[in-house]
Design a protein around this motif. Structure first.
Motif, short mmCIF file in Angstrom:
data_model
loop_
_atom_site.label_atom_id
_atom_site.label_comp_id
_atom_site.label_asym_id
_atom_site.label_seq_id
_atom_site.Cartn_x
_atom_site.Cartn_y
_atom_site.Cartn_z
N LEU A 100 11.23 0.08 13.23
CA LEU A 100 11.71 -1.20 12.71
C LEU A 100 10.70 -1.81 11.74
N ILE A 101 9.41 -1.68 12.03
CA ILE A 101 8.38 -2.19 11.12
C ILE A 101 8.44 -1.44 9.79
N ILE A 102 8.61 -0.11 9.85
CA ILE A 102 8.70 0.68 8.63
C ILE A 102 9.92 0.27 7.82
N ALA A 103 11.03 0.01 8.52
CA ALA A 103 12.25 -0.42 7.81
C ALA A 103 12.03 -1.76 7.12
N ALA A 104 11.33 -2.69 7.79
CA ALA A 104 11.06 -4.00 7.18
C ALA A 104 10.17 -3.86 5.95
N LEU A 105 9.14 -3.00 6.02
CA LEU A 105 8.26 -2.79 4.86
C LEU A 105 9.00 -2.08 3.73
N ALA A 106 9.87 -1.13 4.09
CA ALA A 106 10.60 -0.40 3.05
C ALA A 106 11.52 -1.32 2.28
N GLY A 107 12.12 -2.30 2.97
CA GLY A 107 13.00 -3.24 2.28
C GLY A 107 12.29 -4.02 1.20
N ASN A 108 11.02 -4.34 1.42
CA ASN A 108 10.24 -5.05 0.41
C ASN A 108 9.70 -4.13 -0.66
N MET A 109 9.15 -2.99 -0.26
CA MET A 109 8.52 -2.09 -1.21
C MET A 109 9.53 -1.44 -2.14
N LEU A 110 10.78 -1.31 -1.71
CA LEU A 110 11.80 -0.76 -2.59
C LEU A 110 12.09 -1.71 -3.74
N GLN A 111 11.92 -3.01 -3.52
CA GLN A 111 12.25 -4.00 -4.54
C GLN A 111 11.10 -4.25 -5.50
N HIS A 112 9.86 -4.20 -5.02
CA HIS A 112 8.70 -4.46 -5.86
C HIS A 112 7.47 -3.87 -5.20
N ARG A 113 6.42 -3.68 -6.01
CA ARG A 113 5.18 -3.16 -5.44
C ARG A 113 4.51 -4.24 -4.60
N LEU A 114 3.52 -3.82 -3.82
CA LEU A 114 2.89 -4.73 -2.88
C LEU A 114 2.29 -5.94 -3.59
N VAL A 115 2.38 -7.09 -2.97
CA VAL A 115 1.88 -8.34 -3.53
C VAL A 115 0.91 -8.96 -2.53
N PHE A 116 -0.27 -9.30 -3.01
CA PHE A 116 -1.24 -10.04 -2.21
C PHE A 116 -1.61 -11.29 -3.00
N SER A 117 -1.04 -12.41 -2.64
CA SER A 117 -1.24 -13.64 -3.40
C SER A 117 -1.22 -14.82 -2.44
N ALA A 118 -2.13 -15.77 -2.68
CA ALA A 118 -2.17 -17.01 -1.89
C ALA A 118 -1.50 -18.16 -2.64
N GLU A 119 -0.80 -17.83 -3.73
CA GLU A 119 -0.17 -18.87 -4.54
C GLU A 119 0.88 -19.64 -3.75
#
Length: 358
Positions: A100-119
């Motif tokens: 389930l964790i992999i599925a949740a990450l795949a849903g985001n990574m399929l749409q865009h590359r990883l984002v690390f932002s505090a904005e």
């Protein structure tokens, strides 16, 4: 073009604009895609691991109930019981939970590359602005969410009716079945429902992703003024670059004119070109110390005359040297013979003049 037209965001965003938006955490994202991956992952987990998870939890719980009279009630005993139940739960549900964790990450990574932002954590007054709130409530995004939610409710209702209505007689008979049969029937119907929901939500997720991407892309568009400002920032102000180029040319011209008095010969095309060469005994080849066209060429000849530097007229050689040799570089090999004749002629003139003076 009027100021209103120039301020409209009609230009496609540049790559820098898109990269800056990504760094801020502003990316195209559809929550429906994440929902689809989670439900699809849950369906896969239920179909693949329902039996193993049930058995993994059934055995320790059965032992707990059957041997409840043997459980120690002191602190150490309760702690050991808690740990054993925790380990059994982790062993039974660890792999499904990881999927389930992999599925949740795949849903985001399929749409865009990883984002690390505090904005997104920074406070913004626009979030509590009544006007901004009204735009969120009655804007295009709110209308799309309403229509999307209405469609999902209708579609889910239709799917549930289409699947459960033919099974209504079996559902009535479930009260007469044992618990094992009830669980099997429940899991089968649940998987059937979830598979239909996954198929229906796939269409919703695809449509919502393209809508969200288009909305995000339109938001990233730039006005002509913004494009010009970004070009200035990345490439530099043309006026400043022109001024720097002018200063460099002036410095190079001064350095050339300072080197002309030390030249051995100036080869010219009287109307346009001048090339000053320096040669001393032991050098591999003559070196160009100055060159120019038109006014610069005239200035080189003027300085050469003032300092008794020989000036030789050779139209094709002057043009060829100007086109092929750079300042402070040796002349090309193909011009060795022609230049050697001129240097020899100049050196012969110098020897003849020194002999006459004696």
């Amino acid at each position: 073009m009027s100021d209103e037209d120039s301020s409209e965001k009609t230009q496609d965003p540049t790559q820098k604009r898109l990269d800056d938006a990504h760094q801020r955490g502003d990316v195209a994202k559809s929550q429906e895609v994440n929902t689809w991956f989670m439900i699809a992952g849950a369906t896969l987990v239920l179909s693949s691991f329902s039996t193993s998870v049930g058995n993994g939890l059934q055995n320790p719980l059965r032992n707990l109930i059957e041997n409840s009279w043997m459980i120690r009630t002191d602190g150490a005993g309760l702690m050991a019981l808690t740990q054993s139940l925790l380990y059994a739960t982790i062993a039974a549900m660890g792999v499904p939970f990881l999927m389930l964790i992999i599925a949740a990450l795949a849903g985001n990574m399929l749409q865009h590359r990883l984002v690390f932002s505090a904005e997104g954590l920074k406070p913004k007054f626009s979030k509590i602005s009544p006007m901004a709130g009204a735009k969120r409530l009655f804007g295009k995004q709110a209308a799309a969410n309403f229509l999307k939610g209405l469609f999902k409710v209708i579609a889910l209702g239709a799917v549930m009716v289409a699947i459960l209505w033919p099974e209504r007689h079996r559902l009535d008979a479930m009260i007469r079945l044992d618990i094992g049969a009830i669980m099997g029937l429940t899991i089968a119907l649940t998987l059937k429902l979830m598979a239909a929901v996954v198929a229906m939500l796939a269409a919703v997720a695809i449509a919502d992703f393209f809508f969200q991407y288009r909305t995000w892309y339109e938001k990233q568009k730039m006005s002509l003024q913004e494009v010009k400002e970004e070009h200035k920032q990345s490439e530099g102000d043309p006026h400043i670059k022109g001024r720097i180029r002018q200063i460099r040319q002036q410095r190079m011209r001064k350095r050339m004119m300072a080197a002309v008095p030390k030249a051995s010969v100036v080869i010219t095309n009287p109307t346009h070109y001048s090339v000053a060469l320096s040669y001393e005994s032991g050098m591999a080849a003559p070196v160009c110390v100055a060159k120019g066209v038109d006014s610069v060429a005239f200035k080189i000849r003027e300085v050469a005359k003032a300092n008794d530097v020989p000036i030789i007229e050779n139209v094709p050689l002057a043009r060829a040297l100007y086109a092929t040799v750079k300042i402070d570089e040796e002349i090309p090999v193909e011009h060795y013979h022609a230049v050697a004749e001129i240097i020899g002629y100049v050196m012969g003139l110098k020897r003849g003049l020194s002999g006459r003076r004696r």
